[in-house]
Scaffold this motif. Structure first.
Motif, PDB file in Angstrom:
ATOM      1  N   ASN A  55      25.264  13.425  -2.780  1.00  0.00           N
ATOM      2  CA  ASN A  55      24.560  14.333  -3.699  1.00  0.00           C
ATOM      3  C   ASN A  55      23.752  15.408  -2.978  1.00  0.00           C
ATOM      4  OD1 ASN A  55      25.534  13.016  -5.923  1.00  0.00           O
ATOM      5  ND2 ASN A  55      23.718  11.761  -6.196  1.00  0.00           N
ATOM      6  N   LYS A  56      23.646  15.304  -1.668  1.00  0.00           N
ATOM      7  CA  LYS A  56      22.788  16.211  -0.912  1.00  0.00           C
ATOM      8  C   LYS A  56      23.190  17.676  -1.110  1.00  0.00           C
ATOM      9  CE  LYS A  56      20.837  16.961   3.667  1.00  0.00           C
ATOM     10  NZ  LYS A  56      20.759  16.481   5.049  1.00  0.00           N
ATOM     11  N   GLU A  57      24.474  17.991  -0.947  1.00  0.00           N
ATOM     12  CA  GLU A  57      24.918  19.379  -1.080  1.00  0.00           C
ATOM     13  C   GLU A  57      24.709  19.891  -2.502  1.00  0.00           C
ATOM     14  OE1 GLU A  57      28.966  22.017  -0.487  1.00  0.00           O
ATOM     15  OE2 GLU A  57      28.737  20.169   0.662  1.00  0.00           O
ATOM     16  N   ARG A  58      24.970  19.029  -3.486  1.00  0.00           N
ATOM     17  CA  ARG A  58      24.780  19.438  -4.888  1.00  0.00           C
ATOM     18  C   ARG A  58      23.319  19.787  -5.150  1.00  0.00           C
ATOM     19  NH1 ARG A  58      25.745  15.774 -10.322  1.00  0.00           N
ATOM     20  NH2 ARG A  58      25.284  17.441 -11.792  1.00  0.00           N
ATOM     21  N   ILE A  59      22.408  18.967  -4.653  1.00  0.00           N
ATOM     22  CA  ILE A  59      20.982  19.224  -4.844  1.00  0.00           C
ATOM     23  C   ILE A  59      20.583  20.522  -4.143  1.00  0.00           C
ATOM     24  CG2 ILE A  59      18.644  18.354  -4.428  1.00  0.00           C
ATOM     25  CD1 ILE A  59      20.312  16.760  -6.517  1.00  0.00           C
ATOM     26  N   ASN A  61      22.466  23.085  -3.577  1.00  0.00           N
ATOM     27  CA  ASN A  61      22.997  24.193  -4.379  1.00  0.00           C
ATOM     28  C   ASN A  61      22.178  24.404  -5.638  1.00  0.00           C
ATOM     29  OD1 ASN A  61      25.063  24.856  -2.611  1.00  0.00           O
ATOM     30  ND2 ASN A  61      26.503  23.444  -3.563  1.00  0.00           N
ATOM     31  N   ASP A  62      21.780  23.320  -6.284  1.00  0.00           N
ATOM     32  CA  ASP A  62      20.983  23.434  -7.509  1.00  0.00           C
ATOM     33  C   ASP A  62      19.614  24.036  -7.253  1.00  0.00           C
ATOM     34  OD1 ASP A  62      23.013  22.358  -9.034  1.00  0.00           O
ATOM     35  OD2 ASP A  62      22.157  20.335  -9.063  1.00  0.00           O
ATOM     36  N   LEU A  63      19.110  23.865  -6.048  1.00  0.00           N
ATOM     37  CA  LEU A  63      17.770  24.357  -5.714  1.00  0.00           C
ATOM     38  C   LEU A  63      17.792  25.561  -4.784  1.00  0.00           C
ATOM     39  CD1 LEU A  63      16.003  20.935  -5.126  1.00  0.00           C
ATOM     40  CD2 LEU A  63      15.784  22.412  -7.115  1.00  0.00           C
ATOM     41  N   LYS A  64      18.953  26.192  -4.613  1.00  0.00           N
ATOM     42  CA  LYS A  64      19.070  27.245  -3.599  1.00  0.00           C
ATOM     43  C   LYS A  64      18.080  28.384  -3.789  1.00  0.00           C
ATOM     44  CE  LYS A  64      22.980  29.187  -6.004  1.00  0.00           C
ATOM     45  NZ  LYS A  64      24.404  29.059  -6.069  1.00  0.00           N
ATOM     46  N   ASP A  65      17.695  28.661  -5.042  1.00  0.00           N
ATOM     47  CA  ASP A  65      16.730  29.734  -5.263  1.00  0.00           C
ATOM     48  C   ASP A  65      15.290  29.267  -5.057  1.00  0.00           C
ATOM     49  OD1 ASP A  65      17.013  28.105  -7.528  1.00  0.00           O
ATOM     50  OD2 ASP A  65      16.181  29.652  -8.835  1.00  0.00           O
ATOM     51  N   ARG A  66      15.090  27.972  -4.882  1.00  0.00           N
ATOM     52  CA  ARG A  66      13.740  27.433  -4.699  1.00  0.00           C
ATOM     53  C   ARG A  66      13.682  26.439  -3.554  1.00  0.00           C
ATOM     54  NH1 ARG A  66       9.666  29.321  -7.638  1.00  0.00           N
ATOM     55  NH2 ARG A  66       9.982  29.454  -9.862  1.00  0.00           N
ATOM     56  N   TYR A  68      12.502  25.268  -0.625  1.00  0.00           N
ATOM     57  CA  TYR A  68      11.439  25.531   0.325  1.00  0.00           C
ATOM     58  C   TYR A  68      11.657  24.743   1.615  1.00  0.00           C
ATOM     59  CZ  TYR A  68       9.112  27.453  -3.735  1.00  0.00           C
ATOM     60  OH  TYR A  68       8.810  28.201  -4.833  1.00  0.00           O
ATOM     61  N   SER A  69      11.146  25.279   2.690  1.00  0.00           N
ATOM     62  CA  SER A  69      11.303  24.622   3.983  1.00  0.00           C
ATOM     63  C   SER A  69      10.565  23.287   4.033  1.00  0.00           C
ATOM     64  CB  SER A  69      10.804  25.531   5.099  1.00  0.00           C
ATOM     65  OG  SER A  69       9.437  25.819   4.917  1.00  0.00           O
ATOM     66  N   THR A  70       9.666  23.058   3.083  1.00  0.00           N
ATOM     67  CA  THR A  70       8.911  21.801   3.067  1.00  0.00           C
ATOM     68  C   THR A  70       9.678  20.670   2.383  1.00  0.00           C
ATOM     69  OG1 THR A  70       7.816  22.451   1.025  1.00  0.00           O
ATOM     70  CG2 THR A  70       6.690  22.960   3.090  1.00  0.00           C
ATOM     71  N   LEU A  71      10.847  20.948   1.831  1.00  0.00           N
ATOM     72  CA  LEU A  71      11.643  19.940   1.156  1.00  0.00           C
ATOM     73  C   LEU A  71      12.629  19.322   2.145  1.00  0.00           C
ATOM     74  CD1 LEU A  71      11.749  18.977  -1.796  1.00  0.00           C
ATOM     75  CD2 LEU A  71      13.606  20.584  -2.152  1.00  0.00           C
ATOM     76  N   ASN A  72      12.490  18.021   2.381  1.00  0.00           N
ATOM     77  CA  ASN A  72      13.329  17.315   3.339  1.00  0.00           C
ATOM     78  C   ASN A  72      14.193  16.309   2.583  1.00  0.00           C
ATOM     79  OD1 ASN A  72      14.376  16.241   5.741  1.00  0.00           O
ATOM     80  ND2 ASN A  72      12.691  14.792   5.916  1.00  0.00           N
ATOM     81  N   LEU A  73      15.507  16.541   2.541  1.00  0.00           N
ATOM     82  CA  LEU A  73      16.423  15.644   1.851  1.00  0.00           C
ATOM     83  C   LEU A  73      16.900  14.569   2.819  1.00  0.00           C
ATOM     84  CD1 LEU A  73      18.532  18.239  -0.178  1.00  0.00           C
ATOM     85  CD2 LEU A  73      16.420  17.061  -0.837  1.00  0.00           C
ATOM     86  N   ILE A  74      16.670  13.301   2.463  1.00  0.00           N
ATOM     87  CA  ILE A  74      16.968  12.172   3.340  1.00  0.00           C
ATOM     88  C   ILE A  74      18.033  11.290   2.696  1.00  0.00           C
ATOM     89  CG2 ILE A  74      16.010  10.170   4.542  1.00  0.00           C
ATOM     90  CD1 ILE A  74      13.222  11.539   4.175  1.00  0.00           C
ATOM     91  N   PRO A  75      19.251  11.315   3.214  1.00  0.00           N
ATOM     92  CA  PRO A  75      20.296  10.445   2.658  1.00  0.00           C
ATOM     93  C   PRO A  75      19.940   8.968   2.854  1.00  0.00           C
ATOM     94  CG  PRO A  75      21.255  12.161   4.026  1.00  0.00           C
ATOM     95  CD  PRO A  75      19.767  12.189   4.266  1.00  0.00           C
ATOM     96  N   TYR A  76      20.135   8.196   1.783  1.00  0.00           N
ATOM     97  CA  TYR A  76      19.872   6.764   1.853  1.00  0.00           C
ATOM     98  C   TYR A  76      20.849   6.036   0.939  1.00  0.00           C
ATOM     99  CZ  TYR A  76      17.535   2.252   1.742  1.00  0.00           C
ATOM    100  OH  TYR A  76      17.262   0.917   1.845  1.00  0.00           O
ATOM    101  N   ASP A  77      21.560   5.089   1.498  1.00  0.00           N
ATOM    102  CA  ASP A  77      22.519   4.269   0.769  1.00  0.00           C
ATOM    103  C   ASP A  77      21.765   3.081   0.160  1.00  0.00           C
ATOM    104  OD1 ASP A  77      24.514   2.581  -0.136  1.00  0.00           O
ATOM    105  OD2 ASP A  77      25.573   2.488   1.783  1.00  0.00           O
ATOM    106  N   LEU A  78      21.689   3.030  -1.163  1.00  0.00           N
ATOM    107  CA  LEU A  78      20.924   1.985  -1.834  1.00  0.00           C
ATOM    108  C   LEU A  78      21.461   0.578  -1.574  1.00  0.00           C
ATOM    109  CD1 LEU A  78      20.226   3.764  -5.226  1.00  0.00           C
ATOM    110  CD2 LEU A  78      18.555   3.229  -3.441  1.00  0.00           C
TER     111      LEU A  78
END
Length: 145
Positions: A55-59, A61-66, A68-78
């Motif tokens: 889901n990382k790439e989708r998120i 893309n969904d947030l590309k206009d917002r 921010y460099s402070t947003l860190n997406l961390i992949p985690y397998d539940l």
């Protein structure tokens, strides 16, 4: 915009495709969670988001206009959750008890906070539920549109 100290870290998770799976979760609320994450990101602080790798790439893309460099997406397998095997054993392989909730997410919140505390150097760590944030909690008059 609100500018919190650089030594503050917010932590959340965003998993939107767990409904009707052995993990359990709400029916697709992807857009609500993305809207909520947009609202959270306006606080202009360090935000770490645990999510499914696919889901990382989708998120992004969904947030590309917002995004921010402070947003860190961390992949985690539940399924790597410390208690995943026990949950699946108790649920008999499928979450029919509380099908709109994912036990792995509920019990990983403290684990994720501790993981970041051990691997980063912030003074303050706060959990903020991604789905509970909207402009009522962070009003536009304080954080902008």
């Amino acid at each position: 915009m609100i500018n919190l100290k650089d030594n503050t870290c917010f932590v959340t998770s965003l998993y939107t495709d767990l409904y009707n799976t052995p993990l359990g979760g709400r029916a697709s609320r992807h857009h609500q969670y993305v809207y909520s994450l947009r609202s959270i990101s306006k606080i202009n602080s360090n935000i770490n988001v645990f999510l499914k790798e696919s889901n990382k790439e989708r998120i992004q893309n969904d947030l590309k206009d917002r995004f921010y460099s402070t947003l860190n997406l961390i992949p985690y397998d539940l399924t790597q959750c410390k208690y995943h095997g026990k949950f699946q054993e108790l649920l008999n392989g499928f979450n029919k008890v509380w099908s709109d909730r994912c036990f792995e997410i509920m019990h990983s919140k403290v684990i994720w906070l501790n993981q970041l505390k051990e691997t980063t150097n912030y003074d303050y760590y706060f959990w903020i539920d991604c789905g509970l944030s909207y402009n009522g909690l962070f009003p536009h008059k304080f954080i902008g549109e």
